[in-house]
Write a protein that holds these residues in place. Structure first.
Motif, PDB file in Angstrom:
ATOM      1  N   ARG A   9       0.828  -1.197   0.000  1.00 47.63           N
ATOM      2  CA  ARG A   9       0.000   0.000   0.000  1.00 47.63           C
ATOM      3  C   ARG A   9       0.863   1.248   0.000  1.00 47.63           C
ATOM      4  O   ARG A   9       0.526   2.245  -0.624  1.00 47.63           O
ATOM      5  N   MET A  88       0.758   7.805  -6.937  1.00 48.68           N
ATOM      6  CA  MET A  88      -0.102   6.664  -6.619  1.00 48.68           C
ATOM      7  C   MET A  88      -0.152   5.790  -7.857  1.00 48.68           C
ATOM      8  O   MET A  88      -0.484   6.266  -8.947  1.00 48.68           O
ATOM      9  N   LEU A  90      -1.802   2.517  -9.672  1.00 47.67           N
ATOM     10  CA  LEU A  90      -3.013   1.711  -9.644  1.00 47.67           C
ATOM     11  C   LEU A  90      -2.960   0.634 -10.720  1.00 47.67           C
ATOM     12  O   LEU A  90      -2.688   0.921 -11.879  1.00 47.67           O
ATOM     13  N   GLY A 105      -7.151  -2.363  -8.262  1.00 44.60           N
ATOM     14  CA  GLY A 105      -6.577  -2.748  -6.992  1.00 44.60           C
ATOM     15  C   GLY A 105      -6.585  -1.568  -6.033  1.00 44.60           C
ATOM     16  O   GLY A 105      -6.992  -0.467  -6.405  1.00 44.60           O
ATOM     17  N   PRO A 106      -6.104  -1.779  -4.795  1.00 42.38           N
ATOM     18  CA  PRO A 106      -6.155  -0.728  -3.776  1.00 42.38           C
ATOM     19  C   PRO A 106      -5.147   0.398  -3.986  1.00 42.38           C
ATOM     20  O   PRO A 106      -5.272   1.453  -3.371  1.00 42.38           O
ATOM     21  N   GLY A 107      -4.167   0.186  -4.848  1.00 36.35           N
ATOM     22  CA  GLY A 107      -3.184   1.232  -5.112  1.00 36.35           C
ATOM     23  C   GLY A 107      -1.933   1.112  -4.261  1.00 36.35           C
ATOM     24  O   GLY A 107      -1.979   0.579  -3.142  1.00 36.35           O
ATOM     25  N   ARG A 109       1.028   3.724  -2.926  1.00 39.35           N
ATOM     26  CA  ARG A 109       1.559   5.088  -2.832  1.00 39.35           C
ATOM     27  C   ARG A 109       3.075   4.981  -2.745  1.00 39.35           C
ATOM     28  O   ARG A 109       3.611   4.559  -1.729  1.00 39.35           O
TER      29      ARG A 109
END
Lengths: 113, 111
Positions: A9, A88, A90, A105-107, A109
């Protein structure tokens, strides 16, 4: 439910490091995508893939490469990370068919120092 | 260059009112149209898609498509503070199975 997962993440790397971002989907989708998203610039397509071992450049491929050795996994590689790659990231996969819905997906960072 | 245009906002709507989000696209050959909701720091979540002219309703959400005018909209009825997010319009290039995204409209629901 479609599930797209990304390996991290949050990630902090140093300039010049090689960075691997991994994405896995569990729905047997042929098409997978990597985007980056920055304030004011929206989603920008880096690379996409229609099938195993196939890849196509998106709008901003410079400084990136990808790998798709298995259908469910699509990796984004930053060969030598730079500060302007802080963003970010993705991953998405797409149901190819009548309507082509795309799921994210949730990405990750990523910060490059 | 195929484009999807959205007003960046912010669009401020009182709680309980109807929020109307608009999007225009340049490619007349586009076939499928999507609305994604994105909360701050999160990834986009698909909330609606439409492919035929007219309206498509799902709960409090209605997507409207007018291919002749190259216009797609999203209506949110009985707006709630939890609807505050950025809404991305996306259009499918069937020829290449790619999705073209707008830059999004920020929606703020006022309690």
């Amino acid at each position: 439910d479609v599930k797209v997962t990304q390996s991290s993440r949050y990630l902090v790397k140093r300039t010049g490091e090689k960075v691997f971002l991994e994405c896995v989907q569990d729905m047997d989708h042929e098409n997978m995508f990597w985007y980056r998203q920055d304030p004011g610039l929206g989603l920008r397509l880096i690379y996409f893939s229609y099938d195993v071992k196939m890849k196509e450049k998106g709008d901003i491929p410079e400084g990136y490469s990808v790998s798709r050795e298995k259908k469910e996994r699509f990796s984004l590689i930053l060969e030598s990370a730079s500060t302007n790659q802080t963003s970010m990231y993705l991953c998405a996969s797409l149901v190819a068919g009548a309507y082509n819905e795309q799921f994210f997906g949730p990405g990750t960072r990523l910060t490059v120092l | 260059q195929k484009e999807v245009e959205q007003n960046s906002g912010p669009l401020s709507v009182p709680e309980g009112a109807i929020a109307s989000l608009n999007c225009t696209y340049s490619d007349r050959g586009s076939q499928s149209f999507f609305w994604y909701r994105q909360y701050s720091g999160k990834s986009p979540e698909l909330i609606m898609f439409i492919y035929s002219n007219g309206d498509k309703e799902d709960g409090r959400f209605t997507a409207q498509l007018n291919k002749a005018s190259q216009y797609v909209s999203l209506l949110i009825r009985d707006s709630q503070p939890s609807d505050s997010a950025t809404y991305l319009c996306a259009v499918n290039e069937n020829r290449e199975d790619k999705i073209i995204f707008g830059k999004g409209t920020r929606l703020h629901i006022l309690p």
